[in-house]
Design an enzyme around this catalytic site. Structure first.
Site, mmCIF file in Angstrom:
data_model
loop_
_atom_site.group_PDB
_atom_site.id
_atom_site.type_symbol
_atom_site.label_atom_id
_atom_site.label_comp_id
_atom_site.label_asym_id
_atom_site.label_seq_id
_atom_site.Cartn_x
_atom_site.Cartn_y
_atom_site.Cartn_z
ATOM 1 N N ASP A 160 -22.512 -22.155 -61.252
ATOM 2 C CA ASP A 160 -22.217 -22.773 -62.779
ATOM 3 C C ASP A 160 -20.890 -23.528 -62.557
ATOM 4 O O ASP A 160 -20.082 -22.759 -61.908
ATOM 5 C CB ASP A 160 -22.501 -21.776 -64.006
ATOM 6 C CG ASP A 160 -22.489 -22.774 -65.001
ATOM 7 O OD1 ASP A 160 -22.807 -23.872 -65.106
ATOM 8 O OD2 ASP A 160 -22.103 -22.176 -66.257
ATOM 9 N N GLY A 161 -20.812 -24.409 -63.246
ATOM 10 C CA GLY A 161 -19.360 -25.284 -63.391
ATOM 11 C C GLY A 161 -19.272 -26.340 -62.689
ATOM 12 O O GLY A 161 -18.236 -27.213 -62.678
ATOM 13 N N ASN A 162 -20.533 -26.845 -61.865
ATOM 14 C CA ASN A 162 -20.338 -28.391 -61.076
ATOM 15 C C ASN A 162 -19.741 -29.493 -62.161
ATOM 16 O O ASN A 162 -19.213 -30.261 -61.804
ATOM 17 C CB ASN A 162 -21.700 -28.543 -60.589
ATOM 18 C CG ASN A 162 -22.031 -27.725 -59.597
ATOM 19 O OD1 ASN A 162 -21.449 -26.837 -59.227
ATOM 20 N ND2 ASN A 162 -23.337 -27.727 -59.261
ATOM 21 N N TRP A 209 -16.231 -29.233 -63.020
ATOM 22 C CA TRP A 209 -15.376 -29.798 -61.783
ATOM 23 C C TRP A 209 -15.440 -30.992 -61.541
ATOM 24 O O TRP A 209 -14.203 -31.591 -61.425
ATOM 25 C CB TRP A 209 -16.137 -28.933 -60.646
ATOM 26 C CG TRP A 209 -15.278 -29.240 -59.402
ATOM 27 C CD1 TRP A 209 -14.515 -28.341 -58.834
ATOM 28 C CD2 TRP A 209 -15.248 -30.377 -58.303
ATOM 29 N NE1 TRP A 209 -13.971 -29.019 -57.430
ATOM 30 C CE2 TRP A 209 -14.602 -29.981 -57.416
ATOM 31 C CE3 TRP A 209 -16.100 -31.680 -58.480
ATOM 32 C CZ2 TRP A 209 -14.442 -31.098 -56.409
ATOM 33 C CZ3 TRP A 209 -16.099 -32.447 -57.532
ATOM 34 C CH2 TRP A 209 -15.057 -32.349 -56.368
ATOM 35 N N ARG A 226 -20.947 -36.420 -63.169
ATOM 36 C CA ARG A 226 -21.395 -34.988 -62.998
ATOM 37 C C ARG A 226 -22.139 -34.644 -61.592
ATOM 38 O O ARG A 226 -21.966 -33.708 -60.932
ATOM 39 C CB ARG A 226 -22.332 -34.751 -64.210
ATOM 40 C CG ARG A 226 -21.976 -34.490 -65.634
ATOM 41 C CD ARG A 226 -22.734 -33.912 -66.522
ATOM 42 N NE ARG A 226 -23.388 -32.907 -66.191
ATOM 43 C CZ ARG A 226 -23.034 -31.806 -66.806
ATOM 44 N NH1 ARG A 226 -21.908 -31.418 -67.194
ATOM 45 N NH2 ARG A 226 -23.734 -30.550 -66.064
ATOM 46 N N HIS A 261 -22.291 -31.598 -58.446
ATOM 47 C CA HIS A 261 -23.351 -31.162 -57.706
ATOM 48 C C HIS A 261 -23.407 -31.250 -56.147
ATOM 49 O O HIS A 261 -23.703 -30.465 -55.693
ATOM 50 C CB HIS A 261 -24.556 -31.893 -58.349
ATOM 51 C CG HIS A 261 -24.883 -31.526 -59.725
ATOM 52 N ND1 HIS A 261 -24.747 -30.171 -60.639
ATOM 53 C CD2 HIS A 261 -25.263 -32.326 -60.861
ATOM 54 C CE1 HIS A 261 -24.847 -30.426 -61.746
ATOM 55 N NE2 HIS A 261 -25.240 -31.753 -62.036
ATOM 56 N N LEU A 277 -30.767 -13.581 -42.433
ATOM 57 C CA LEU A 277 -30.551 -13.456 -44.185
ATOM 58 C C LEU A 277 -31.818 -14.123 -44.715
ATOM 59 O O LEU A 277 -32.253 -15.215 -44.148
ATOM 60 C CB LEU A 277 -29.128 -14.417 -44.171
ATOM 61 C CG LEU A 277 -28.775 -14.705 -45.617
ATOM 62 C CD1 LEU A 277 -28.319 -13.580 -46.276
ATOM 63 C CD2 LEU A 277 -27.775 -15.720 -45.585
ATOM 64 N N ARG A 317 -21.599 -14.734 -61.295
ATOM 65 C CA ARG A 317 -21.906 -16.118 -62.188
ATOM 66 C C ARG A 317 -20.283 -16.685 -62.023
ATOM 67 O O ARG A 317 -19.413 -16.113 -62.649
ATOM 68 C CB ARG A 317 -22.439 -15.849 -63.344
ATOM 69 C CG ARG A 317 -22.512 -17.312 -64.295
ATOM 70 C CD ARG A 317 -22.959 -17.277 -65.574
ATOM 71 N NE ARG A 317 -23.109 -18.654 -65.831
ATOM 72 C CZ ARG A 317 -24.209 -19.108 -66.637
ATOM 73 N NH1 ARG A 317 -25.072 -18.374 -67.281
ATOM 74 N NH2 ARG A 317 -24.328 -20.371 -67.214
ATOM 75 N N ARG A 346 -23.083 -14.968 -69.097
ATOM 76 C CA ARG A 346 -24.568 -14.690 -69.604
ATOM 77 C C ARG A 346 -25.651 -14.875 -68.553
ATOM 78 O O ARG A 346 -25.099 -15.366 -67.425
ATOM 79 C CB ARG A 346 -24.793 -15.857 -70.774
ATOM 80 C CG ARG A 346 -24.370 -17.151 -70.332
ATOM 81 C CD ARG A 346 -25.074 -18.117 -71.769
ATOM 82 N NE ARG A 346 -24.528 -19.531 -71.348
ATOM 83 C CZ ARG A 346 -23.643 -20.248 -71.974
ATOM 84 N NH1 ARG A 346 -22.925 -19.542 -72.822
ATOM 85 N NH2 ARG A 346 -23.344 -21.388 -71.671
HETATM 86 C C1 IPE Z 1 -27.809 -21.850 -65.536
HETATM 87 O O1 IPE Z 1 -26.663 -22.834 -65.599
HETATM 88 C C2 IPE Z 1 -28.636 -22.372 -64.312
HETATM 89 C C3 IPE Z 1 -28.045 -22.656 -63.229
HETATM 90 C C4 IPE Z 1 -26.861 -22.515 -62.530
HETATM 91 C C5 IPE Z 1 -29.113 -23.434 -62.281
HETATM 92 P P1 IPE Z 1 -26.602 -23.608 -67.023
HETATM 93 O O2 IPE Z 1 -25.342 -24.307 -67.005
HETATM 94 O O3 IPE Z 1 -27.762 -24.425 -66.905
HETATM 95 O O4 IPE Z 1 -26.704 -22.393 -68.022
HETATM 96 P P2 IPE Z 1 -26.368 -22.528 -69.788
HETATM 97 O O5 IPE Z 1 -27.265 -23.635 -70.162
HETATM 98 O O6 IPE Z 1 -24.840 -22.930 -69.721
HETATM 99 O O7 IPE Z 1 -26.842 -21.082 -70.145
HETATM 100 C C1 IPE Z 2 -24.647 -25.706 -62.437
HETATM 101 O O1 IPE Z 2 -23.595 -26.568 -62.782
HETATM 102 C C2 IPE Z 2 -25.574 -26.549 -61.912
HETATM 103 C C3 IPE Z 2 -27.057 -27.006 -62.462
HETATM 104 C C4 IPE Z 2 -27.253 -26.274 -63.630
HETATM 105 C C5 IPE Z 2 -27.747 -27.645 -62.042
HETATM 106 P P1 IPE Z 2 -23.512 -27.276 -64.496
HETATM 107 O O2 IPE Z 2 -23.986 -28.689 -64.062
HETATM 108 O O3 IPE Z 2 -24.264 -26.285 -65.350
HETATM 109 O O4 IPE Z 2 -21.921 -27.527 -64.659
HETATM 110 P P2 IPE Z 2 -21.193 -27.124 -66.074
HETATM 111 O O5 IPE Z 2 -21.809 -25.753 -66.766
HETATM 112 O O6 IPE Z 2 -21.747 -28.512 -66.838
HETATM 113 O O7 IPE Z 2 -19.952 -27.448 -65.645
HETATM 114 MG MG MG Z 3 -23.362 -24.974 -66.823
#
Ligand code: IPE
Ligand code: IPE
Ligand code: MG
Length: 246
Positions: free
Chosen positions: A22-24, A27, A35, A39, A133, A186, A192
């Site tokens: 999470d966090g792409n 970033w 965005r 990714h 793996l 995470r 979560r």
């Molecule tokens: C969870 O990330 C799913 C993936 C990393 C693919 P999200 O960014 O979608 O999760 P929420 O919506 O913040 O819980």
């Molecule tokens: C996780 O990064 C990748 C996917 C859910 C596909 P996010 O796209 O959720 O990145 P944030 O949470 O918005 O930073």
């Molecule tokens: Mg996210």
């Protein structure tokens, strides 16, 4: 002799690591980039983490790439994510195979284009006998979906109430036959589960980091592994029991 305060009984290296990447988006936003740039960078980070896991003797790595709820994102982002998934399948699978990595996808694959479904089937068939793996991508995956499809399978097989136990259900979940995650990571600061492997995470050690996924590298993985090594996995027992068994 181990002192009572010294945690024991978590094997040095987890067999199975499960990651919510999470966090792409954040970033990218911090760099004033779209965005999708986050990714793309996230795919690079994943490449490094797969390599690092294989080098460290981790035998199973499962990552959450696209949740069943991520369809709720803006259409443009969903389209770009699907393109990225397709390109990764086209370009990365041969390298995984060369490196002895078995590749799997879990989730409701019917939600993807025919092209993506074909690529997934081919990649799974190509790499099925690799043993270094097992790398599993959860895509259009939801933990609740997984449990529901397992129950449906049981019913379709004619199971009656007495046939339903934990083993029977677990056998019909997408990750059947694989060890449950020992370590859950995470990135991105959120604490979560977001409908990831609900059943299988029952006894995983949880590790949350503020690092954004594109920045998560081998050193960050090592920090998570160091935290894991300090945990005492009791599975309901007392610390004294665990230590005398260990
Ligand atoms: C969870 O990330 C799913 C993936 C990393 C693919 P999200 O960014 O979608 O999760 P929420 O919506 O913040 O819980
Ligand atoms: C996780 O990064 C990748 C996917 C859910 C596909 P996010 O796209 O959720 O990145 P944030 O949470 O918005 O930073
Ligand atoms: Mg996210």
């Amino acid at each position: 002799m181990s002192s009572p305060s010294k945690p024991v009984a978590s094997a040095e290296i987890p067999r199975h690591v499960a990651i919510i990447m999470d966090g792409n988006g954040r970033w990218a936003r911090r760099r004033l980039l779209p965005r999708v740039a986050g990714h793309r960078k996230g795919v690079e980070a994943l490449r490094g983490v797969i390599r690092a896991c294989a080098e460290r003797g981790i035998s199973h790595l499962t990552v959450f790439a696209f949740s069943s709820e991520n369809w709720r994102r803006p259409q443009e982002e969903v389209t770009l994510l699907m393109e990225l998934f397709m390109r990764a399948l086209e370009n990365e699978v041969a390298k995984l195979h060369e490196n002895g990595i078995r590749f799997r996808v879990i989730g409701d694959l019917g939600g993807f284009s025919e092209r993506i479904q074909d690529l997934i089937r081919d990649a799974e068939a190509l790499t099925r006998d690799n043993t270094r793996l097992t790398f599993t991508v959860a895509a259009n995956y939801g933990g609740r979906w997984d449990i529901v499809q397992a129950v449906r399978t049981l019913i379709a097989e004619g199971a009656c109430a007495a046939d339903v136990d934990e083993a029977a259900l677990a056998k019909r979940l997408s990750m059947t036959g694989e060890p449950e995650p020992d370590l859950f990571i995470r990135t991105g600061g959120e604490q979560r589960i977001s409908n990831f492997l609900l059943w299988q995470l029952a006894y995983a050690e949880l590790y949350f980091t503020d690092a954004l996924w594109p920045d998560f590298d081998a050193a960050a993985l090592d920090a998570a592994l160091a935290s894991y090594r300090k945990r005492e996995r009791r599975f309901g027992r007392t610390s004294e029991q665990v230590q005398s068994a260990g």
